[in-house]
Design an enzyme around this catalytic site. Structure first.
Site, PDB file in Angstrom:
ATOM      1  N   LEU A 138      -4.695 -14.321  -4.315  1.00 31.90           N
ATOM      2  CA  LEU A 138      -4.540 -14.381  -5.769  1.00 31.90           C
ATOM      3  C   LEU A 138      -3.065 -14.122  -6.142  1.00 31.90           C
ATOM      4  O   LEU A 138      -2.454 -14.902  -6.872  1.00 31.90           O
ATOM      5  CB  LEU A 138      -5.448 -13.331  -6.443  1.00 31.90           C
ATOM      6  CG  LEU A 138      -5.383 -13.283  -7.970  1.00 31.90           C
ATOM      7  CD1 LEU A 138      -5.913 -14.577  -8.590  1.00 31.90           C
ATOM      8  CD2 LEU A 138      -6.199 -12.091  -8.507  1.00 31.90           C
ATOM      9  N   TRP A 169       1.577 -10.892  -0.292  1.00 30.64           N
ATOM     10  CA  TRP A 169       0.857  -9.612  -0.187  1.00 30.64           C
ATOM     11  C   TRP A 169      -0.612  -9.815   0.114  1.00 30.64           C
ATOM     12  O   TRP A 169      -1.463  -9.178  -0.501  1.00 30.64           O
ATOM     13  CB  TRP A 169       0.967  -8.795  -1.480  1.00 30.64           C
ATOM     14  CG  TRP A 169       2.318  -8.299  -1.815  1.00 30.64           C
ATOM     15  CD1 TRP A 169       3.030  -8.589  -2.932  1.00 30.64           C
ATOM     16  CD2 TRP A 169       3.115  -7.405  -1.033  1.00 30.64           C
ATOM     17  NE1 TRP A 169       4.242  -7.937  -2.898  1.00 30.64           N
ATOM     18  CE2 TRP A 169       4.319  -7.198  -1.741  1.00 30.64           C
ATOM     19  CE3 TRP A 169       2.942  -6.765   0.194  1.00 30.64           C
ATOM     20  CZ2 TRP A 169       5.331  -6.385  -1.262  1.00 30.64           C
ATOM     21  CZ3 TRP A 169       3.950  -5.949   0.679  1.00 30.64           C
ATOM     22  CH2 TRP A 169       5.122  -5.765  -0.055  1.00 30.64           C
ATOM     23  N   ARG A 276      -4.010  28.996  10.488  1.00 33.62           N
ATOM     24  CA  ARG A 276      -2.561  29.252  10.538  1.00 33.62           C
ATOM     25  C   ARG A 276      -2.236  30.648   9.996  1.00 33.62           C
ATOM     26  O   ARG A 276      -2.530  30.951   8.828  1.00 33.62           O
ATOM     27  CB  ARG A 276      -1.834  28.191   9.695  1.00 33.62           C
ATOM     28  CG  ARG A 276      -0.347  28.385   9.574  1.00 33.62           C
ATOM     29  CD  ARG A 276       0.349  28.076  10.870  1.00 33.62           C
ATOM     30  NE  ARG A 276       1.795  28.157  10.737  1.00 33.62           N
ATOM     31  CZ  ARG A 276       2.620  28.206  11.768  1.00 33.62           C
ATOM     32  NH1 ARG A 276       2.141  28.185  13.016  1.00 33.62           N
ATOM     33  NH2 ARG A 276       3.919  28.268  11.582  1.00 33.62           N
ATOM     34  N   GLY A 347       2.575  22.561   6.118  1.00 36.17           N
ATOM     35  CA  GLY A 347       3.988  22.806   6.402  1.00 36.17           C
ATOM     36  C   GLY A 347       4.585  21.653   7.197  1.00 36.17           C
ATOM     37  O   GLY A 347       4.252  20.479   6.969  1.00 36.17           O
ATOM     38  N   GLY A 348       5.429  21.978   8.151  1.00 31.59           N
ATOM     39  CA  GLY A 348       6.100  20.943   8.956  1.00 31.59           C
ATOM     40  C   GLY A 348       5.115  20.084   9.723  1.00 31.59           C
ATOM     41  O   GLY A 348       5.320  18.865   9.870  1.00 31.59           O
ATOM     42  N   GLU A 371      -5.118  -4.318  -6.110  1.00 27.97           N
ATOM     43  CA  GLU A 371      -6.361  -4.451  -6.887  1.00 27.97           C
ATOM     44  C   GLU A 371      -6.169  -3.920  -8.307  1.00 27.97           C
ATOM     45  O   GLU A 371      -7.041  -3.273  -8.875  1.00 27.97           O
ATOM     46  CB  GLU A 371      -7.504  -3.677  -6.220  1.00 27.97           C
ATOM     47  CG  GLU A 371      -7.738  -4.064  -4.793  1.00 27.97           C
ATOM     48  CD  GLU A 371      -8.743  -5.167  -4.649  1.00 27.97           C
ATOM     49  OE1 GLU A 371      -9.364  -5.527  -5.671  1.00 27.97           O
ATOM     50  OE2 GLU A 371      -8.899  -5.673  -3.539  1.00 27.97           O
ATOM     51  N   GLY A 372      -5.002  -4.200  -8.863  1.00 25.20           N
ATOM     52  CA  GLY A 372      -4.661  -3.713 -10.194  1.00 25.20           C
ATOM     53  C   GLY A 372      -3.916  -2.395 -10.068  1.00 25.20           C
ATOM     54  O   GLY A 372      -4.420  -1.453  -9.454  1.00 25.20           O
ATOM     55  N   THR A 373      -2.697  -2.342 -10.638  1.00 25.47           N
ATOM     56  CA  THR A 373      -1.901  -1.114 -10.496  1.00 25.47           C
ATOM     57  C   THR A 373      -2.500  -0.003 -11.357  1.00 25.47           C
ATOM     58  O   THR A 373      -3.317  -0.231 -12.251  1.00 25.47           O
ATOM     59  CB  THR A 373      -0.438  -1.342 -10.937  1.00 25.47           C
ATOM     60  OG1 THR A 373      -0.434  -1.546 -12.354  1.00 25.47           O
ATOM     61  CG2 THR A 373       0.197  -2.533 -10.237  1.00 25.47           C
ATOM     62  N   PHE A 391      -1.233  -5.542 -22.997  1.00 25.53           N
ATOM     63  CA  PHE A 391      -0.579  -6.058 -21.789  1.00 25.53           C
ATOM     64  C   PHE A 391       0.724  -6.787 -22.089  1.00 25.53           C
ATOM     65  O   PHE A 391       1.689  -6.699 -21.352  1.00 25.53           O
ATOM     66  CB  PHE A 391      -1.516  -7.017 -21.038  1.00 25.53           C
ATOM     67  CG  PHE A 391      -2.786  -6.344 -20.597  1.00 25.53           C
ATOM     68  CD1 PHE A 391      -2.807  -5.605 -19.435  1.00 25.53           C
ATOM     69  CD2 PHE A 391      -3.929  -6.415 -21.368  1.00 25.53           C
ATOM     70  CE1 PHE A 391      -3.958  -4.955 -19.027  1.00 25.53           C
ATOM     71  CE2 PHE A 391      -5.083  -5.783 -20.970  1.00 25.53           C
ATOM     72  CZ  PHE A 391      -5.112  -5.051 -19.800  1.00 25.53           C
TER      73      PHE A 391
HETATM   74  C1  LIG Z   1      -0.515  -3.690   1.061  1.00 21.22           C
HETATM   75  C2  LIG Z   1      -0.919  -4.639  -0.029  1.00 21.22           C
HETATM   76  C3  LIG Z   1      -2.013  -5.489   0.159  1.00 21.22           C
HETATM   77  C4  LIG Z   1      -2.380  -6.414  -0.828  1.00 21.22           C
HETATM   78  N1  LIG Z   1      -3.433  -7.277  -0.602  1.00 21.22           N
HETATM   79  C5  LIG Z   1      -3.663  -8.294  -1.502  1.00 21.22           C
HETATM   80  C6  LIG Z   1      -4.625  -9.323  -1.195  1.00 21.22           C
HETATM   81  O1  LIG Z   1      -5.325  -9.274  -0.166  1.00 21.22           O
HETATM   82  N2  LIG Z   1      -4.759 -10.370  -2.066  1.00 21.22           N
HETATM   83  C7  LIG Z   1      -4.018 -10.453  -3.220  1.00 21.22           C
HETATM   84  O2  LIG Z   1      -4.192 -11.426  -3.950  1.00 21.22           O
HETATM   85  N3  LIG Z   1      -3.109  -9.480  -3.533  1.00 21.22           N
HETATM   86  C8  LIG Z   1      -2.910  -8.416  -2.702  1.00 21.22           C
HETATM   87  N4  LIG Z   1      -1.965  -7.450  -2.995  1.00 21.22           N
HETATM   88  C9  LIG Z   1      -1.153  -7.596  -4.197  1.00 21.22           C
HETATM   89  C10 LIG Z   1      -1.415  -6.542  -5.268  1.00 21.22           C
HETATM   90  O3  LIG Z   1      -2.660  -6.780  -5.895  1.00 21.22           O
HETATM   91  C11 LIG Z   1      -0.224  -6.587  -6.234  1.00 21.22           C
HETATM   92  O4  LIG Z   1       0.865  -5.968  -5.547  1.00 21.22           O
HETATM   93  C12 LIG Z   1      -0.499  -5.866  -7.544  1.00 21.22           C
HETATM   94  O5  LIG Z   1      -1.434  -6.581  -8.316  1.00 21.22           O
HETATM   95  C13 LIG Z   1       0.778  -5.652  -8.370  1.00 21.22           C
HETATM   96  O6  LIG Z   1       1.522  -6.820  -8.450  1.00 21.22           O
HETATM   97  P1  LIG Z   1       3.108  -6.769  -8.132  1.00 21.22           P
HETATM   98  O7  LIG Z   1       3.278  -6.083  -6.821  1.00 21.22           O
HETATM   99  O8  LIG Z   1       3.624  -8.140  -8.304  1.00 21.22           O
HETATM  100  O9  LIG Z   1       3.698  -5.793  -9.219  1.00 21.22           O
HETATM  101  P2  LIG Z   1       4.132  -6.190 -10.724  1.00 21.22           P
HETATM  102  O10 LIG Z   1       3.014  -6.892 -11.405  1.00 21.22           O
HETATM  103  O11 LIG Z   1       5.462  -6.829 -10.692  1.00 21.22           O
HETATM  104  O12 LIG Z   1       4.262  -4.739 -11.365  1.00 21.22           O
HETATM  105  C14 LIG Z   1       5.421  -3.912 -11.167  1.00 21.22           C
HETATM  106  C15 LIG Z   1       5.253  -2.674 -12.059  1.00 21.22           C
HETATM  107  O13 LIG Z   1       5.204  -3.087 -13.432  1.00 21.22           O
HETATM  108  C16 LIG Z   1       4.035  -2.557 -14.044  1.00 21.22           C
HETATM  109  N5  LIG Z   1       3.560  -3.491 -15.077  1.00 21.22           N
HETATM  110  C17 LIG Z   1       3.235  -4.800 -14.903  1.00 21.22           C
HETATM  111  N6  LIG Z   1       2.800  -5.326 -16.070  1.00 21.22           N
HETATM  112  C18 LIG Z   1       2.841  -4.323 -16.985  1.00 21.22           C
HETATM  113  C19 LIG Z   1       2.505  -4.223 -18.369  1.00 21.22           C
HETATM  114  N7  LIG Z   1       2.021  -5.258 -19.057  1.00 21.22           N
HETATM  115  N8  LIG Z   1       2.681  -3.044 -18.987  1.00 21.22           N
HETATM  116  C20 LIG Z   1       3.167  -1.971 -18.310  1.00 21.22           C
HETATM  117  N9  LIG Z   1       3.500  -1.999 -17.009  1.00 21.22           N
HETATM  118  C21 LIG Z   1       3.338  -3.151 -16.353  1.00 21.22           C
HETATM  119  C22 LIG Z   1       3.053  -2.366 -12.909  1.00 21.22           C
HETATM  120  O14 LIG Z   1       2.076  -1.386 -13.234  1.00 21.22           O
HETATM  121  C23 LIG Z   1       3.956  -1.930 -11.773  1.00 21.22           C
HETATM  122  O15 LIG Z   1       4.170  -0.548 -11.855  1.00 21.22           O
HETATM  123  C24 LIG Z   1      -1.650  -6.466  -2.048  1.00 21.22           C
HETATM  124  C25 LIG Z   1      -0.581  -5.578  -2.233  1.00 21.22           C
HETATM  125  C26 LIG Z   1      -0.213  -4.676  -1.257  1.00 21.22           C
HETATM  126  C27 LIG Z   1       0.945  -3.758  -1.501  1.00 21.22           C
END
Ligand SMILES: Cc1cc2nc3c(=O)[nH]c(=O)nc-3n(C[C@H](O)[C@H](O)[C@H](O)COP(=O)(O)OP(=O)(O)OC[C@H]3O[C@@H](n4cnc5c(N)ncnc54)[C@H](O)[C@@H]3O)c2cc1C
Length: 392
Positions: A138, A169, A276, A347-348, A371-373, A391
């Site tokens: 996605l 990612w 400990r 600790g260490g 899966e959504g920050t 958003f």
């Molecule tokens: C190890 C790993 C595995 C993953 N696996 C998958 C996978 O299998 N399939 C897949 O599709 N994706 C996967 N992802 C992607 C993951 O879902 C995205 O990293 C995530 O959705 C955030 O997108 P971005 O990294 O582009 O951050 P961005 O969207 O660029 O966000 C950067 C920062 O801005 C903030 N932000 C963004 N929009 C707003 C807003 N409107 N208001 C306020 N703050 C905002 C965010 O909260 C974040 O702190 C994976 C990521 C990682 C790190």
């Protein structure tokens, strides 16, 4: 790494609310994690490699498609069993849980929910046994939190679709046999397509240098004029709601999984604090360490109750996207805070691979973002309670 002495905290006697089946499934997963994951996971995390030898075991314990009906090879369990399986696997490592989550909720679920009977019969039984491993595409380089802006697209060429674009990612991409890919058609509508390894123009380079989820393989999906057979389109649902429906299921699993990581950190810190000795007494006898441990068990208990109630709602088909967001956000933040506190209790020693805490802590930095920050889940709650999306 130290022997796995894990004892599960159950401060509010949650076991009394579980069925015999729940406990059987949970205990079988716990034993498998002790036997198969704990002895090897630190070494794989240190060398940044996914332990493929665990795939067969994951399939055997029913971690691939726990709630997919048995007629398609799934385990036919309820949502609470699914959650407990995710909890126990993440108690071992978030990266291993990620593989199980992706396979179950992001690959098997969309094929089950949006696929044709032929697609279900062709893919689901093999995904359940681990003979096929899937990934979910996605996120794109320029579209993470806002997947609706995706540019990956496909054109109707009569007897096939022509797919172009790139995803970033993607968990499991470097070794996955199939990818459920979300792309826009010529009208700009999002659809799911099953892309199979070996299709010309399809490549999956690995992403290196991660400090988090090191025992999970992450990579790209690149589509350069890939001819996708028409029968590989998932016809049952389109629009952004289709991938978001999968994310609901995966986020639900994470809400439980994070509890597992937190329980492991708490259990490790409690044991260490009692053993400990400093200034002639166990550090567990000091008020400062007791405060940390008491707050940890309080937060774990609250998270357990939240996940359990969400599981009941899911079983009844009543859980909303916003409720799932709240649980994912709360429980992952709870776990990451506990990991940080637990690390200090040791600790260490807390920074070494002798103990699991630092690995959990680093893993959870991904779990709180994918899966959504953390921010986006807060905005989902905000939009739900005010009726005003903030958003954009
Ligand atoms: C190890 C790993 C595995 C993953 N696996 C998958 C996978 O299998 N399939 C897949 O599709 N994706 C996967 N992802 C992607 C993951 O879902 C995205 O990293 C995530 O959705 C955030 O997108 P971005 O990294 O582009 O951050 P961005 O969207 O660029 O966000 C950067 C920062 O801005 C903030 N932000 C963004 N929009 C707003 C807003 N409107 N208001 C306020 N703050 C905002 C965010 O909260 C974040 O702190 C994976 C990521 C990682 C790190």
């Amino acid at each position: 790494m130290k022997p796995d002495l894990f004892e599960s905290p159950d401060y509010f006697m949650l076991d009394d609310l579980l069925s015999e089946e729940h406990k059987l499934v949970r205990d079988a997963t716990r034993q498998w994690v002790k036997r198969s994951v704990s002895p090897i996971i630190e070494e794989y995390a240190q060398k940044a490699e996914f332990p493929k030898e665990l795939l067969g075991g994951l399939a055997e314990i029913g971690a691939f498609g726990p709630y997919i009906p048995q007629e398609y090879g799934g385990a036919g369990l309820d949502q609470i069993s699914y959650g407990l399986i995710m909890q126990e696997i993440e108690r071992g490592d978030s990266g291993i849980r990620s593989t199980a989550s992706v396979q179950s909720s992001l690959v098997m679920y969309p094929i089950f929910a949006y696929g044709t009977e032929e697609q279900k019969k062709k893919f689901l039984p093999k995904l359940a046994t681990g003979d096929l491993i899937g990934c979910f595409g996605l996120t794109e380089p320029d579209h993470g939190s806002n997947p609706s802006g995706m540019v990956t697209n496909f054109k109707d060429k009569g007897d096939h679709y022509l797919l172009n674009g790139a995803k970033l990612w993607i968990s499991n991409s470097p070794f996955a046999d199939i990818a459920v890919v979300w792309a826009k058609n010529e009208e700009g509508r999002i659809h799911g397509l099953i892309v199979e390894r070996g299709m010309e123009g399809f490549s999956t380079p690995e992403t290196h240098n991660k400090w988090s989820l090191r025992a999970s393989a992450t990579g790209e999906l690149i589509f350069d004029n890939v001819k996708v057979p028409k029968e590989n389109l998932l016809p049952g649902k389109n629009g952004l709601g289709a991938p978001l429906g999968c994310l609901d299921s995966a986020r639900y699993g994470i809400a439980w999984g994070a509890i597992g990581a937190a329980m492991d950190c708490y259990d490790t810190a409690l044991r260490y604090a009692k053993e400990r000795v400093q200034f002639g007494r166990p550090i567990a006898a000091t008020q400062l360490q007791q405060k940390k441990l008491a707050e940890m068990i309080t937060e774990i208990t609250k998270a357990q109750l939240l996940a359990f109630r969400l599981g009941q709602l899911k079983n009844e088909g009543k859980a909303t996207t916003a409720q799932i967001s709240m649980a994912k956000r709360n429980n992952v933040e709870m776990a990451i805070k506990i990991a940080r506190e637990a690390r200090q209790v040791l600790g260490g020693m807390g920074i070494t691979g002798e103990y699991s805490i630092m690995r959990h802590m680093m893993n959870l930095e991904s779990v709180i973002t994918y899966e959504g920050t953390h921010d986006i889940h807060l905005l989902i709650t905000g939009a739900d309670i005010t009726g005003i999306p903030a958003f954009s």
